[in-house]
Motif scaffolding. Structure first.
Motif, short mmCIF file in Angstrom:
data_model
loop_
_atom_site.label_atom_id
_atom_site.label_comp_id
_atom_site.label_asym_id
_atom_site.label_seq_id
_atom_site.Cartn_x
_atom_site.Cartn_y
_atom_site.Cartn_z
N PRO A 53 0.79 -1.24 0.00
CA PRO A 53 0.00 0.00 0.00
C PRO A 53 0.82 1.28 0.00
O PRO A 53 0.38 2.28 -0.57
CB PRO A 53 -0.84 -0.12 1.29
N PRO A 65 5.16 1.79 -3.32
CA PRO A 65 4.73 2.93 -4.14
C PRO A 65 5.49 4.21 -3.83
O PRO A 65 5.76 5.01 -4.73
CB PRO A 65 3.24 3.06 -3.81
N GLY A 105 2.52 -3.19 -12.02
CA GLY A 105 1.65 -2.18 -11.42
C GLY A 105 2.43 -0.97 -10.95
O GLY A 105 2.00 0.18 -11.16
N LEU A 127 2.38 3.09 -12.07
CA LEU A 127 2.40 4.22 -11.15
C LEU A 127 3.57 5.15 -11.47
O LEU A 127 3.45 6.38 -11.38
CB LEU A 127 2.50 3.73 -9.71
N ASN A 177 -1.71 7.75 -5.48
CA ASN A 177 -1.73 6.34 -5.11
C ASN A 177 -2.65 6.09 -3.90
O ASN A 177 -3.49 5.19 -3.92
CB ASN A 177 -0.32 5.88 -4.79
N PHE A 200 -6.39 4.02 -3.45
CA PHE A 200 -6.68 3.04 -2.41
C PHE A 200 -7.93 3.44 -1.63
O PHE A 200 -8.77 2.59 -1.29
CB PHE A 200 -5.49 2.91 -1.45
N THR A 234 -4.75 0.52 -8.48
CA THR A 234 -4.44 -0.23 -7.26
C THR A 234 -5.45 -1.33 -6.97
O THR A 234 -5.18 -2.20 -6.14
CB THR A 234 -4.40 0.73 -6.06
N TRP A 255 -3.93 -4.83 -7.54
CA TRP A 255 -2.62 -5.21 -7.02
C TRP A 255 -2.67 -6.45 -6.14
O TRP A 255 -1.79 -7.30 -6.22
CB TRP A 255 -1.99 -4.03 -6.27
#
Length: 256
Positions: free
Chosen positions: A58, A62, A158, A162, A187, A191, A208, A211
């Motif tokens: 999470p 990132p 993924g 990003l 990001n 989420f 996301t 993922w």
């Protein structure tokens, strides 16, 4: 990119997470209620790698990718080296392509680093062997390593998408920290949106959202439905935002 001290420090933080997880489980046991895959660590040390990836998914991974992406163009502009790069001469399209290729490479390296450190420390503390998959099947050690490699490649795709968002943001400013923060907020925002049930129509379009589908690689047979959608979504984000970065960078004034 891999020799800058700040990047090395960031990679060190990423690699510290699986070590902390393994040591904590070794000392205090699993206890239940922890992150995904933690309960299975004592049965097979390779689960440390999967647990660490789930924990860092999470934010930490990132954030690392966002930092590199935000610094890619804005950092050069902030230091005043961007105009010298283009005066070599280096074409803007070539420069942007190489910058994004380095982001893809870093995404894979960061993900593999977490997995390798987790696998090594887990193997030392808990041993290895056959692994029980989420579907209840058992696979050999070699097959487990292959599945773990596929997980890393899927997650890296993924993170590379990003990175394309961060690359675009980096062309909008000359402040790398601002570009990094903006990418991280995007990001986190995805989420958050993914947790709002009223927006379930939007969820499949969020990068996301797919993922955590890496868990489908730990089934037998591998369930490819969500994996394919996740890869296609990542590819769409990568293409759209790289083209947006190219359109912006092509007309960017770098003489001031």
């Amino acid at each position: 990119m891999l020799t800058r001290r700040r990047n090395i420090a960031g990679l060190a933080v990423l690699s510290a997470v699986p070590i902390l997880i393994a040591v904590a489980v070794k000392i205090w046991g699993v206890g239940g209620g922890g992150p995904s895959f933690v309960d299975s660590i004592t049965a097979n040390g390779l689960f440390v790698a999967l647990a660490a990836l789930a924990v860092e998914l999470p934010l930490f991974l990132p954030l690392a990718v966002s930092w590199i992406a935000g610094d890619s163009i804005a950092g050069e502009a902030n230091l005043g080296t961007l105009r010298y790069l283009l005066a070599v001469p280096v074409g803007r399209t070539r420069l942007l392509t190489v910058k994004y290729a380095s982001l893809v490479f870093f995404s894979l390296c960061a993900t593999l680093l977490v997995a390798v450190v987790g696998g090594l420390i887990g193997s030392i503390l808990f041993g290895t062997g056959s692994m029980f998959l989420l579907s209840g099947n058992t696979i050999s050690f070699g097959a487990t390593v292959l599945r773990l490699l596929l997980v890393c490649c899927y997650l890296a795709a993924g993170f590379a998408a990003l990175g394309a968002i961060g690359l675009f943001v980096s062309t909008l400013t000359e402040q790398p920290i601002g570009a990094t923060v903006a990418t991280v907020l995007i990001n986190v925002g995805m989420f958050v949106l993914d947790t709002i049930s009223q927006l379930d129509w939007l969820h499949p379009y969020l990068l996301t959202h797919w993922w955590m589908s890496f868990g489908d690689l730990l089934r037998s047979p591998i369930y490819t439905g969500d994996l394919n959608r996740g890869l296609l979504t990542a590819l769409a984000y990568a293409i759209v935002f790289w083209l947006a970065a190219w359109a912006r960078f092509r007309a960017k004034d770098v003489t001031s």
